[in-house]
Write an enzyme that holds these catalytic residues in place. Structure first.
Site, PDB file in Angstrom:
ATOM      1  N   ASP A 107       0.809  -1.100   0.003  1.00  0.00           N
ATOM      2  CA  ASP A 107      -0.048   0.024  -0.053  1.00  0.00           C
ATOM      3  C   ASP A 107       0.848   1.281  -0.198  1.00  0.00           C
ATOM      4  OD1 ASP A 107      -1.134  -2.353   0.708  1.00  0.00           O
ATOM      5  OD2 ASP A 107      -2.262  -1.234   2.453  1.00  0.00           O
ATOM      6  N   HIS A 109      -0.829   4.409  -0.802  1.00  0.00           N
ATOM      7  CA  HIS A 109      -1.740   5.341  -0.038  1.00  0.00           C
ATOM      8  C   HIS A 109      -1.669   6.813  -0.433  1.00  0.00           C
ATOM      9  CE1 HIS A 109      -4.814   2.850   2.175  1.00  0.00           C
ATOM     10  NE2 HIS A 109      -3.807   2.218   2.441  1.00  0.00           N
ATOM     11  N   ASP A 136      -4.399  -0.599  -2.742  1.00  0.00           N
ATOM     12  CA  ASP A 136      -4.438   0.776  -1.944  1.00  0.00           C
ATOM     13  C   ASP A 136      -3.443   1.702  -2.329  1.00  0.00           C
ATOM     14  OD1 ASP A 136      -6.314  -0.412  -0.284  1.00  0.00           O
ATOM     15  OD2 ASP A 136      -5.468  -0.352   1.569  1.00  0.00           O
ATOM     16  N   ASP A 139      -6.219   7.068  -1.282  1.00  0.00           N
ATOM     17  CA  ASP A 139      -6.712   7.524   0.060  1.00  0.00           C
ATOM     18  C   ASP A 139      -5.438   7.943   1.003  1.00  0.00           C
ATOM     19  OD1 ASP A 139      -9.351   7.713  -0.412  1.00  0.00           O
ATOM     20  OD2 ASP A 139      -9.614   5.436  -0.004  1.00  0.00           O
ATOM     21  N   ARG A 140      -5.982   8.579   1.892  1.00  0.00           N
ATOM     22  CA  ARG A 140      -5.141   8.989   3.066  1.00  0.00           C
ATOM     23  C   ARG A 140      -3.965  10.143   2.715  1.00  0.00           C
ATOM     24  NH1 ARG A 140      -5.351   3.330   5.357  1.00  0.00           N
ATOM     25  NH2 ARG A 140      -6.873   3.683   6.995  1.00  0.00           N
ATOM     26  N   ASN A 168      -8.872  -2.791  -0.940  1.00  0.00           N
ATOM     27  CA  ASN A 168      -9.945  -2.096  -0.273  1.00  0.00           C
ATOM     28  C   ASN A 168     -10.308  -0.593  -0.291  1.00  0.00           C
ATOM     29  OD1 ASN A 168      -8.024  -2.308   1.948  1.00  0.00           O
ATOM     30  ND2 ASN A 168      -9.689  -1.373   3.177  1.00  0.00           N
ATOM     31  N   HIS A 169      -9.353  -0.067  -0.546  1.00  0.00           N
ATOM     32  CA  HIS A 169      -9.419   1.432  -0.942  1.00  0.00           C
ATOM     33  C   HIS A 169      -9.616   1.885  -2.173  1.00  0.00           C
ATOM     34  CE1 HIS A 169      -8.914   3.592   2.844  1.00  0.00           C
ATOM     35  NE2 HIS A 169      -8.349   2.233   3.397  1.00  0.00           N
ATOM     36  N   HIS A 236      -4.677  -8.323  -2.234  1.00  0.00           N
ATOM     37  CA  HIS A 236      -4.522  -7.420  -1.305  1.00  0.00           C
ATOM     38  C   HIS A 236      -4.739  -7.781   0.257  1.00  0.00           C
ATOM     39  CE1 HIS A 236      -4.411  -3.284   0.572  1.00  0.00           C
ATOM     40  NE2 HIS A 236      -5.542  -3.456   0.784  1.00  0.00           N
ATOM     41  N   ARG A 285     -11.568  -5.351  11.850  1.00  0.00           N
ATOM     42  CA  ARG A 285     -11.697  -4.060  11.153  1.00  0.00           C
ATOM     43  C   ARG A 285     -13.237  -4.167  11.051  1.00  0.00           C
ATOM     44  NH1 ARG A 285      -7.439  -2.978   7.628  1.00  0.00           N
ATOM     45  NH2 ARG A 285      -5.768  -4.716   7.482  1.00  0.00           N
ATOM     46  N   HIS A 312      -2.096  -4.657   3.023  1.00  0.00           N
ATOM     47  CA  HIS A 312      -3.348  -4.724   3.709  1.00  0.00           C
ATOM     48  C   HIS A 312      -2.898  -4.208   5.275  1.00  0.00           C
ATOM     49  CE1 HIS A 312      -7.534  -4.106   4.421  1.00  0.00           C
ATOM     50  NE2 HIS A 312      -7.808  -5.399   4.881  1.00  0.00           N
TER      51      HIS A 312
END
Length: 342
Positions: A107, A109, A136, A139-140, A168-169, A236, A285, A312
């Site tokens: 990831d 991100h 991923d 995001d962030r 998942n993002h 992922h 989660r 992940h």
């Protein structure tokens, strides 16, 4: 959790954003601003835009200066990558020939400089080198658009050397909560975000990295394919809430236009995590499950898979090897070379 059909997977209701963007381009509604002075996306003999490694390198340098490319170039890059994603199955097979290497990147991100640092370590995709981004990408971080554009540009240029698994993002609900939707709309408008959101659904859910020659070293306790070769399942999240899921089932998941939802095969592929205890447990989660070493071993033996590589989660040393060597986590913003030595 049941796996009948496409249970609990949300589907897009409106016209494909890909088709809408092509319509807007045809109508002349997304031309390059005449005042633009940055890197120029070349055109082929047919007058259509194409992609070169020089453009990608110049685009990266332009991003590092804090500058943006035109919205039309963004669309062309995303549409170019999409033209390959839509032809791929939900599990892509990457056959690694003699002399080739494969690096799996965890990831990133939206952290542009972390991503560029990893590229400096792995090298760009090339004839003898494959890159696999394991979800991923967005995001962030505040450079998510730039990160995903670089990855998609490499996919457009090197479709058989650049691979991108969905994380998942790469999903609408997460993008709304963790920043990518707002960033994409702010930088390039709502239609551009819709285009990204649709193309995320076209990304494969897993990649099977497979050697093309049998291993020359000892194979005691090593799980091999039916043809006697090493192969690694890269995803992922992780494995499933019931035994018996086959590679063929994963390959045939209907993903394009769909969001992961809260359960079903797509959901667990993107959300699950390994645990130390045997069996299965609840996810920390609140989505997906946790799977133990016995689950991993049974699944690998059933499918002739040498090991699972997933992301992940954060790991202190950048990666960790668990479940008796069968499950490797490539941590956020780290990379790992797949071990397919013959």
């Amino acid at each position: 959790m049941g796996f009948s059909g496409l249970q609990a997977i949300e589907m897009e209701e409106e016209k494909s954003a890909v088709l809408r963007c092509y319509e807007i381009i045809t109508e002349g509604g997304c031309d390059v601003d005449k005042g633009y002075t940055g890197p120029v996306l070349p055109t082929g003999e047919d007058g259509k835009f194409t992609i070169t490694i020089d453009f990608i390198r110049n685009m990266i340098a332009y991003f590092k200066e804090g500058k943006s490319i035109p919205r039309r170039y963004v669309w062309e890059i995303v549409l170019g990558a999409h033209s390959y994603f839509e032809k791929e199955e939900s599990m892509v097979t990457l056959d690694v020939e003699d002399g080739m290497t494969v690096d799996v990147i965890g990831d990133v991100h939206g952290q542009l400089y972390d991503y560029l640092h990893l590229l400096s370590l792995t090298g760009e995709p090339s004839e003898k080198h494959c890159l696999l981004m394991n979800g991923d990408l967005v995001d962030r971080g505040s450079w998510s658009v730039e990160v995903i554009l670089i990855a998609l540009a490499f996919k457009w240029l090197y479709p058989k050397r650049m691979y991108i698994n969905r994380g998942n993002h790469e999903a609408k609900e997460m993008n709304r909560t963790y920043g990518f939707e707002g960033e994409a709309k702010h930088k390039f408008g709502e239609q551009t975000y819709k285009l990204f959101a649709h193309v995320f659904t076209a990304m494969p859910l897993a990649t099977l990295i497979s050697a093309t020659q049998p291993p020359s070293g000892p194979t005691k306790d090593v799980i091999l394919s039916p043809e006697g070769k090493k192969r690694y399942f890269v995803v992922h999240g992780g494995l499933f809430s019931k035994d018996g899921v086959t590679l063929d089932e994963i390959r045939k998941i209907q993903r394009i236009g769909h969001q992961p939802g809260q359960e079903g095969l797509m959901c667990v592929l993107l959300w699950t995590d390994p645990q130390e205890l045997p069996g299965r447990g609840p996810s920390k989660r609140g989505v997906g499950i946790a799977f133990g070493p016995d689950v991993t071993k049974r699944w690998c033996e059933l499918n002739g898979v040498t090991g699972v590589i997933r992301s992940h989660e954060v790991r202190q040393d950048g990666y960790s090897v668990e479940h008796g060597g069968l499950c490797t986590t490539v941590s956020k913003r780290h990379c790992r070379r797949a071990g397919l030595e013959h």
